[in-house]
Design a protein around this motif. Structure first.
Motif, PDB file in Angstrom:
ATOM      1  N   GLN A 150       0.843  -1.231   0.195  1.00 44.30           N
ATOM      2  CA  GLN A 150       0.084  -0.032   0.030  1.00 44.30           C
ATOM      3  C   GLN A 150       0.887   1.175  -0.074  1.00 44.30           C
ATOM      4  N   LYS A 151       2.015   1.000   0.620  1.00 44.12           N
ATOM      5  CA  LYS A 151       2.879   2.442   0.774  1.00 44.12           C
ATOM      6  C   LYS A 151       3.546   2.863  -0.314  1.00 44.12           C
ATOM      7  N   ALA A 152       4.062   1.737  -0.998  1.00 49.11           N
ATOM      8  CA  ALA A 152       5.148   1.758  -2.163  1.00 49.11           C
ATOM      9  C   ALA A 152       4.531   2.296  -3.322  1.00 49.11           C
ATOM     10  N   LYS A 153       5.029   3.291  -4.114  1.00 53.69           N
ATOM     11  CA  LYS A 153       4.485   3.915  -5.460  1.00 53.69           C
ATOM     12  C   LYS A 153       5.417   4.168  -6.571  1.00 53.69           C
ATOM     13  N   THR A 154       6.453   3.570  -6.374  1.00 52.00           N
ATOM     14  CA  THR A 154       7.593   3.584  -7.288  1.00 52.00           C
ATOM     15  C   THR A 154       7.471   2.934  -8.375  1.00 52.00           C
ATOM     16  N   PRO A 155       7.214   3.313  -9.756  1.00 51.36           N
ATOM     17  CA  PRO A 155       7.237   2.412 -10.938  1.00 51.36           C
ATOM     18  C   PRO A 155       8.185   1.388 -11.021  1.00 51.36           C
ATOM     19  N   GLY A 156       7.787   0.322 -11.322  1.00 48.74           N
ATOM     20  CA  GLY A 156       8.524  -0.878 -11.369  1.00 48.74           C
ATOM     21  C   GLY A 156       8.933  -1.580 -10.139  1.00 48.74           C
ATOM     22  N   TYR A 157       8.580  -1.166  -8.975  1.00 46.81           N
ATOM     23  CA  TYR A 157       8.799  -1.933  -7.613  1.00 46.81           C
ATOM     24  C   TYR A 157       7.668  -2.759  -7.338  1.00 46.81           C
ATOM     25  N   MET A 158       7.956  -4.096  -7.437  1.00 39.16           N
ATOM     26  CA  MET A 158       6.655  -4.995  -7.238  1.00 39.16           C
ATOM     27  C   MET A 158       7.279  -5.885  -6.283  1.00 39.16           C
ATOM     28  N   ARG A 159       6.037  -6.874  -5.878  1.00 33.12           N
ATOM     29  CA  ARG A 159       6.183  -8.043  -5.138  1.00 33.12           C
ATOM     30  C   ARG A 159       5.871  -9.221  -6.116  1.00 33.12           C
ATOM     31  N   MET A 160       6.790 -10.229  -6.103  1.00 36.10           N
ATOM     32  CA  MET A 160       6.691 -11.215  -7.172  1.00 36.10           C
ATOM     33  C   MET A 160       6.637 -12.670  -6.548  1.00 36.10           C
ATOM     34  N   LEU A 161       5.721 -13.433  -7.046  1.00 36.84           N
ATOM     35  CA  LEU A 161       5.542 -14.718  -6.452  1.00 36.84           C
ATOM     36  C   LEU A 161       5.304 -15.580  -7.773  1.00 36.84           C
ATOM     37  N   THR A 162       6.275 -16.761  -7.770  1.00 35.47           N
ATOM     38  CA  THR A 162       5.970 -17.508  -9.116  1.00 35.47           C
ATOM     39  C   THR A 162       6.012 -18.858  -8.693  1.00 35.47           C
ATOM     40  N   MET A 163       5.892 -19.993  -9.589  1.00 34.33           N
ATOM     41  CA  MET A 163       5.924 -21.445  -9.201  1.00 34.33           C
ATOM     42  C   MET A 163       7.064 -21.735  -8.380  1.00 34.33           C
TER      43      MET A 163
END
Length: 658
Positions: A625-638
């Motif tokens: 909710q707090k982070a708004k930087t473009p390209g800053y993401m949380r990733m979960l893959t198989m």
């Protein structure tokens, strides 16, 4: 021999990825012996430890030495003594600050100091105030595979919890961080997506110095991938990176074809205004663009249908569009219900049936021509739709029927499309005035069946607009159009990437083409499955504004998009879908989604909706909710068993690209 020395001396770990842990601990032991605290990665000790959480005690000098310990960052927990234990470490994620047994005393000291405005602290007091505690989530355990000493294993739980004083906590170095975020990633088709980024704040750190975060193409083949986050914060950029990795990996094997429904035209066309490059310009040889409207600088094929040359399928398209527009007139409903024969069916029919089938198609052609749809007569002649001893545009009425229709002045039999329209107009005028009872075939049977009458009544209704209502759909038609659905399927089987540029289309047009091509892809792959021809071939679909295709409260579980969600993996169909909010997506689809990329979400309701369907996001909701930087993401893959925060690379067209 002490614990660290025993661990390093273990030959069984030398060929395992965990050898970086033994090297790390050996280095920490040397620094400790040399009292070089400022160079150590030691963070502290555990105060409390259970299966799901840990509380650690640390001090300011330790935190400063490791460059800070932001919330969401990774720490590793190792035993003081490895005797009798395989090599392993427990992964922790910092959740927040925790009170210590001295918290009340520390607060009282602060209060007194500020009240007295003391400019400096004595050494004893300073030492007391520097200690604190952190709450951490226990993510799981990395350890050596018990049956294959060269393999790394991860478990989402821990096998044992002993007294807290028997553990030490470290901030991992680059090698261990790389092991944490990439050690479990499938080795086939690996590509860099970005760099590890624990926090939005870069005051004391440089993201480019963090380990690269890798993804594997194998994680996306035949699986479902979600992109969530507010607009303009990097979802499309990550989609391009994933599509790029698949293009690169399938150059040789040609085992994954991709189709991108490009509703904004950003994957097919460069945008110099904001510096965005397209997938098409980066990989022109591997990409094919279909567009409703050709754009300058972008080579594209026509994304339209030839309504004349594919009568069966295109009549169904017209019926679908009329139904979507809720045309209620009875003569329109009757026309919509007519099913035309395909060219293949006509060619296989016997002579008597062929005459009737061709006549239906010619009635349909006359309707299109009257509505103003252009055609190429040569192409229609090449279809060879004619009965014996007739021209390509002659409906084959007997002389007796033509005399009945025309009366005293009977023109020559139709030789072109305009003559056909005149012939059908004469027939429709007769039917309107006299009905159909006087029209009999040579065998005495009625000349026209119910479908013929529905077509004629639409051509010239008793009341209503007739063919002119089809003018709204002329944008779907081109006299130069090919059978693009067949072409697209062939490109996909070749491992090409097909981009549908729908940037200038209305929502209805976008939905139509999405439905049409999605249906074709599903049937194509389903037939391969039935015939045992899937092999190692996959198709990857990319949908934007996915909330329009997968609404949360739908009762239709038999539609094409629901079938993608439920059966796609079986038929080697994977998809990447993007939207702003998890709550606007079907819960059934969310529950079956394997891969997640999450940018900024502004609402706690949205993060809760995400955590409900994917518990791995528990504990990172506030950061999202707090982070708004473009390209800053949380990733979960198989491949990733836990959420990894990363700064995604910017998609760029490289000079001299591979």
């Amino acid at each position: 021999m002490n614990s660290i020395e025993q661990l390093v001396a273990s030959a069984s770990v030398s060929e395992n990825p965990l050898h970086v842990l033994t090297s790390f601990l050996e280095e920490q032991k040397r620094l400790e012996d040399a009292r070089q605290v400022e160079n150590m990665k030691f963070v502290g000790y555990t105060l409390e430890l259970n299966y799901d959480s840990a509380k650690i005690i640390t001090s300011d000098p330790y935190k400063i030495a490791v460059g800070g310990i932001p919330r969401g960052s990774f720490l590793i927990l190792v035993p003081n003594d490895f005797r009798g234990l395989p090599v392993h470490f427990t992964l922790l994620r910092v959740a927040g600050v925790s009170p210590t047994p001295l918290s009340n005393h520390v607060q009282q000291t602060y209060f007194e100091l500020h009240k007295k405005s003391m400019p400096e602290l004595d050494v004893w007091t300073q030492s007391e105030l520097q200690w604190g505690a952190l709450d951490c989530d226990v993510i799981g355990m990395f350890y050596q595979n018990p049956t294959d000493s060269k393999k790394l294993e991860f478990s989402g739980d821990v096998n044992n919890v002993v007294s807290a004083h028997r553990y030490q906590v470290y901030s991992p170095n680059q090698e261990i961080l790389d092991l944490i975020v990439n050690g479990l990633v499938n080795s086939n088709g690996r590509y860099s997506l970005g760099n590890l980024r624990a926090t939005e704040c870069l005051l004391t750190s440089d993201t480019s110095q963090q380990p690269e975060v890798k993804i594997s193409v194998e994680d996306f083949k035949g699986t479902r991938t979600a992109m969530f986050g507010k607009t303009r914060l990097g979802k499309s950029n990550v989609v391009k990176l994933i599509a790029e990795s698949i293009i690169k990996s399938s150059r040789i094997d040609q085992n994954v074809g991709q189709i991108i429904f490009d509703i904004n035209g950003e994957y097919a066309n460069d945008n110099p205004q904001d510096g965005n490059k397209s997938i098409r310009s980066a990989y022109e040889e591997q990409c094919v663009v279909y567009a409703l409207t050709k754009r300058p600088g972008t080579e594209s094929k026509d994304l339209r249908l030839n309504f004349y040359e594919h009568p069966s399928t295109c009549k169904d398209v017209i019926s679908t569009l009329l139904n979507q527009d809720k045309q209620q007139a009875n003569y329109v409903k009757s026309f919509s219900s007519v099913v035309l024969p395909s060219i293949e069916e006509i060619n296989l029919a016997d002579q008597n049936d062929k005459i009737r089938m061709i006549r239906k198609v010619q009635l349909y052609w006359a309707i299109l021509k009257k509505a103003g749809f252009p055609c190429k007569e040569k192409n229609l002649r090449d279809l060879k739709l004619r009965a014996r001893n007739t021209s390509d545009f002659n409906p084959g009425f007997s002389e007796e029927i033509r005399n009945t229709i025309y009366g005293d002045t009977v023109p020559a039999k139709p030789k072109n499309i305009d003559d056909l329209v005149s012939e059908i107009d004469a027939l429709a005028t007769y039917v309107l005035d006299h009905g159909t009872s006087g029209l009999k075939s040579s065998s005495g049977k009625p000349l026209l069946d119910a479908d013929d009458e529905a077509l004629i009544n639409f051509f010239k209704p008793k009341s209503g607009s007739g063919p002119i209502i089809l003018r709204d759909y002329i944008q779907y038609h081109s006299k130069d159009a090919t059978n693009f659905t067949k072409e697209i399927l062939e490109y996909l089987d070749e491992g090409r990437t097909v981009i549908l540029d729908l940037g200038n289309a209305t929502d209805k047009i976008r939905r139509y083409f999405s439905d049409l091509i999605s249906q074709s892809v599903f049937i194509h792959q389903e037939q391969k499955f039935i015939n045992n021809n899937l092999g190692g071939k996959y198709i990857q679909l990319y949908f934007e504004e996915a909330h329009n295709l997968f609404p949360p409260n739908t009762d239709d579980h038999t539609g094409i998009y629901s079938r993608f969600a439920k059966e796609g993996a079986k038929f080697h169909i994977g998809m990447v879908y993007s939207t702003q909010s998890p709550s606007t997506i079907s819960k059934e689809l969310l529950a079956q989604t394997e891969n997640f990329f999450v940018g900024h979400l502004s609402s706690s309701e949205e993060t809760r909706a995400l955590s409900k369907v994917q518990t791995a996001f528990n504990g990172v909701e506030e950061d999202i909710q707090k982070a708004k930087t473009p390209g800053y993401m949380r990733m979960l893959t198989m491949s990733h068993r836990f959420v990894v925060p990363l700064q995604a690379n910017k998609f760029e067209v490289k000079v001299g690209k591979e």
